[in-house]
Design a protein around this motif. Structure first.
Motif, PDB file in Angstrom:
ATOM      1  N   PRO A 167       0.825  -1.210   0.000  1.00  0.00           N
ATOM      2  CA  PRO A 167       0.000   0.000   0.000  1.00  0.00           C
ATOM      3  C   PRO A 167       0.857   1.257   0.000  1.00  0.00           C
ATOM      4  O   PRO A 167       1.944   1.270   0.579  1.00  0.00           O
ATOM      5  N   ILE A 168       0.343   2.295  -0.621  1.00  0.00           N
ATOM      6  CA  ILE A 168       1.062   3.568  -0.648  1.00  0.00           C
ATOM      7  C   ILE A 168       0.036   4.682  -0.549  1.00  0.00           C
ATOM      8  O   ILE A 168      -1.055   4.595  -1.125  1.00  0.00           O
ATOM      9  N   LYS A 169       0.364   5.715   0.202  1.00  0.00           N
ATOM     10  CA  LYS A 169      -0.536   6.853   0.361  1.00  0.00           C
ATOM     11  C   LYS A 169       0.274   8.131   0.359  1.00  0.00           C
ATOM     12  O   LYS A 169       1.236   8.273   1.117  1.00  0.00           O
ATOM     13  N   GLU A 170      -0.104   9.038  -0.531  1.00  0.00           N
ATOM     14  CA  GLU A 170       0.603  10.316  -0.680  1.00  0.00           C
ATOM     15  C   GLU A 170       2.105  10.107  -0.873  1.00  0.00           C
ATOM     16  O   GLU A 170       2.942  10.819  -0.315  1.00  0.00           O
ATOM     17  N   GLY A 171       2.444   9.073  -1.652  1.00  0.00           N
ATOM     18  CA  GLY A 171       3.837   8.819  -2.005  1.00  0.00           C
ATOM     19  C   GLY A 171       4.618   8.004  -0.994  1.00  0.00           C
ATOM     20  O   GLY A 171       5.763   7.656  -1.242  1.00  0.00           O
ATOM     21  N   ILE A 191       0.676  -0.719  -5.040  1.00  0.00           N
ATOM     22  CA  ILE A 191       1.728  -0.746  -6.050  1.00  0.00           C
ATOM     23  C   ILE A 191       2.371  -2.133  -6.064  1.00  0.00           C
ATOM     24  O   ILE A 191       2.347  -2.853  -5.069  1.00  0.00           O
ATOM     25  N   ASN A 192       2.912  -2.498  -7.203  1.00  0.00           N
ATOM     26  CA  ASN A 192       3.667  -3.740  -7.345  1.00  0.00           C
ATOM     27  C   ASN A 192       5.151  -3.407  -7.403  1.00  0.00           C
ATOM     28  O   ASN A 192       5.551  -2.436  -8.054  1.00  0.00           O
ATOM     29  N   LEU A 193       5.937  -4.210  -6.717  1.00  0.00           N
ATOM     30  CA  LEU A 193       7.379  -4.019  -6.794  1.00  0.00           C
ATOM     31  C   LEU A 193       8.080  -5.372  -6.721  1.00  0.00           C
ATOM     32  O   LEU A 193       7.578  -6.317  -6.109  1.00  0.00           O
ATOM     33  N   SER A 194       9.227  -5.450  -7.384  1.00  0.00           N
ATOM     34  CA  SER A 194      10.046  -6.659  -7.359  1.00  0.00           C
ATOM     35  C   SER A 194      11.482  -6.262  -7.037  1.00  0.00           C
ATOM     36  O   SER A 194      11.945  -5.190  -7.440  1.00  0.00           O
ATOM     37  N   GLY A 195      12.161  -7.144  -6.277  1.00  0.00           N
ATOM     38  CA  GLY A 195      13.536  -6.832  -5.914  1.00  0.00           C
ATOM     39  C   GLY A 195      14.346  -8.086  -5.641  1.00  0.00           C
ATOM     40  O   GLY A 195      13.803  -9.122  -5.234  1.00  0.00           O
ATOM     41  N   ILE A 196      15.635  -7.982  -5.878  1.00  0.00           N
ATOM     42  CA  ILE A 196      16.561  -9.101  -5.646  1.00  0.00           C
ATOM     43  C   ILE A 196      17.143  -8.974  -4.244  1.00  0.00           C
ATOM     44  O   ILE A 196      17.592  -7.892  -3.843  1.00  0.00           O
ATOM     45  N   ILE A 197      17.128 -10.067  -3.484  1.00  0.00           N
ATOM     46  CA  ILE A 197      17.642 -10.055  -2.109  1.00  0.00           C
ATOM     47  C   ILE A 197      19.163  -9.905  -2.114  1.00  0.00           C
ATOM     48  O   ILE A 197      19.879 -10.690  -2.731  1.00  0.00           O
ATOM     49  N   VAL A 198      19.642  -8.858  -1.435  1.00  0.00           N
ATOM     50  CA  VAL A 198      21.087  -8.623  -1.337  1.00  0.00           C
ATOM     51  C   VAL A 198      21.596  -8.843   0.090  1.00  0.00           C
ATOM     52  O   VAL A 198      22.805  -8.947   0.312  1.00  0.00           O
ATOM     53  N   ASP A 199      20.667  -8.914   1.056  1.00  0.00           N
ATOM     54  CA  ASP A 199      21.080  -9.139   2.446  1.00  0.00           C
ATOM     55  C   ASP A 199      19.862  -9.590   3.245  1.00  0.00           C
ATOM     56  O   ASP A 199      18.711  -9.298   2.877  1.00  0.00           O
ATOM     57  N   LYS A 200      20.107 -10.306   4.352  1.00  0.00           N
ATOM     58  CA  LYS A 200      19.028 -10.746   5.243  1.00  0.00           C
ATOM     59  C   LYS A 200      19.452 -10.485   6.681  1.00  0.00           C
ATOM     60  O   LYS A 200      20.621 -10.585   7.016  1.00  0.00           O
ATOM     61  N   PHE A 223       8.857   6.313  -4.804  1.00  0.00           N
ATOM     62  CA  PHE A 223       8.067   6.447  -3.576  1.00  0.00           C
ATOM     63  C   PHE A 223       9.013   6.683  -2.405  1.00  0.00           C
ATOM     64  O   PHE A 223      10.239   6.582  -2.528  1.00  0.00           O
ATOM     65  N   TYR A 224       8.431   6.986  -1.249  1.00  0.00           N
ATOM     66  CA  TYR A 224       9.194   7.133  -0.012  1.00  0.00           C
ATOM     67  C   TYR A 224       9.060   5.850   0.795  1.00  0.00           C
ATOM     68  O   TYR A 224       7.964   5.516   1.258  1.00  0.00           O
ATOM     69  N   PRO A 225      10.165   5.110   0.994  1.00  0.00           N
ATOM     70  CA  PRO A 225      10.088   3.898   1.821  1.00  0.00           C
ATOM     71  C   PRO A 225      10.058   4.244   3.307  1.00  0.00           C
ATOM     72  O   PRO A 225      10.296   5.382   3.695  1.00  0.00           O
ATOM     73  N   MET A 226       9.786   3.241   4.145  1.00  0.00           N
ATOM     74  CA  MET A 226       9.655   3.488   5.570  1.00  0.00           C
ATOM     75  C   MET A 226      10.987   3.785   6.252  1.00  0.00           C
ATOM     76  O   MET A 226      11.030   4.458   7.274  1.00  0.00           O
ATOM     77  N   ASP A 227      12.093   3.292   5.691  1.00  0.00           N
ATOM     78  CA  ASP A 227      13.364   3.377   6.413  1.00  0.00           C
ATOM     79  C   ASP A 227      14.256   4.529   5.939  1.00  0.00           C
ATOM     80  O   ASP A 227      15.401   4.614   6.326  1.00  0.00           O
ATOM     81  N   ARG A 228      13.750   5.442   5.104  1.00  0.00           N
ATOM     82  CA  ARG A 228      14.570   6.568   4.664  1.00  0.00           C
ATOM     83  C   ARG A 228      13.683   7.714   4.183  1.00  0.00           C
ATOM     84  O   ARG A 228      12.518   7.531   3.870  1.00  0.00           O
ATOM     85  N   ASN A 229      14.255   8.914   4.146  1.00  0.00           N
ATOM     86  CA  ASN A 229      13.482  10.115   3.819  1.00  0.00           C
ATOM     87  C   ASN A 229      13.453  10.413   2.327  1.00  0.00           C
ATOM     88  O   ASN A 229      12.484  10.944   1.811  1.00  0.00           O
TER      89      ASN A 229
END
Length: 259
Positions: A167-171, A191-200, A223-229
């Motif tokens: 889910p995404i709201k206001e970016g 939104i749909n997103l795909s990504g390759i795992i680089v670390d766990k 978009f703006y992710p939760m862990d960065r501005n």
């Protein structure tokens, strides 16, 4: 002998009557004491919020007022239930009713406070039953999601690809939290997103299972992710909390979950 039996029966009835009256008086006194303690608890609890917060709280609808005023107040209400003498008694009362989380205790206190402002009956028993179900649903959901996240953490390897629906709201993208298994589609964009795992990484004593992924596909530009501005787009990396994501099962047919 017959008269003696009659006297004994009458005495027994009188004794039962007195015991019944005594029990009713005991319950009345106990309920009155509980009510007084709860009222005193509300008065004390009210002091953990500013006048401005309480004025806004009073003028908002009950359904949303208690949620809004809680924002940023975690430490305040935890302090009430942990450290205040009356707060401890209120906490014990809720625990006896199988509600052990301070946030859920706070919901009940705030709803009652709102009803007090508007001179409405608390209906405390109904509130407790309602929150008890929410509380149980929340922790059942958390438990199942943790089990799922641990399974996925072990299943996925570095360089595997994750396909997610978020889910995404206001970016701003955000997690899908318990107890809801998905989101209100009327309020947020998906939104749909795909990504390759680089670390766990496992954090907070195996409470959360996370992956760092490098985005290779995105249904919007950024978009703006939760862990960065700053904004993120294809080619950037981001942290994914496996406890609180929704997988695109059309692309992940190797596993399916009902929670």
């Amino acid at each position: 002998m017959e008269n003696l039996l009659i006297i004994q029966k009458k005495t027994s009835k009188i004794l039962k009557l007195f015991l019944g009256i005594g029990l009713l008086l005991f319950l009345f006194v106990r309920c009155s004491k509980n009510n007084d303690e709860f009222e005193n608890g509300l008065i004390k609890f009210e002091k953990y919020f500013s006048k401005k917060e309480l004025d806004t709280f009073k003028n908002n609808q009950e359904e949303t007022a208690y949620i809004t005023i809680k924002e940023g107040k975690n430490k305040s209400y935890e302090s009430f239930f942990r450290n205040d003498s009356i707060g401890k008694k209120i906490s014990y009362f809720f625990q006896k009713n199988r509600i052990e989380d301070f946030s859920f205790m706070t919901d009940i206190m705030l709803i009652c406070l709102h009803r007090k402002y508007h001179e409405k009956p608390y209906k405390l028993d109904e509130l407790i039953e309602e929150k008890k179900w929410e509380y149980n649903d929340f922790y059942y959901c958390e438990k199942k999601r943790k089990e799922k996240a641990q399974y996925l953490f072990n299943l996925f390897k570095l360089k595997d690809t994750l396909h997610l629906i978020q889910p995404i709201k206001e970016g701003h993208i955000f997690d899908i939290n318990c107890p809801n298994t998905f989101i209100n589609k009327n309020d947020e964009e998906l939104i749909n997103l795909s990504g390759i795992i680089v670390d766990k990484e496992v954090i907070l004593d195996s409470l959360y299972f996370t992956c760092r992924i490098k985005l290779i596909n995105l249904s919007i530009k950024k978009f703006y992710p939760m862990d960065r501005n700053e904004t993120i787009t294809v080619g950037d990396t981001m942290t994914v909390n496996l406890n609180n994501v929704f997988f695109d099962y059309s692309k992940h047919r190797n596993f399916m979950f009902s929670y």
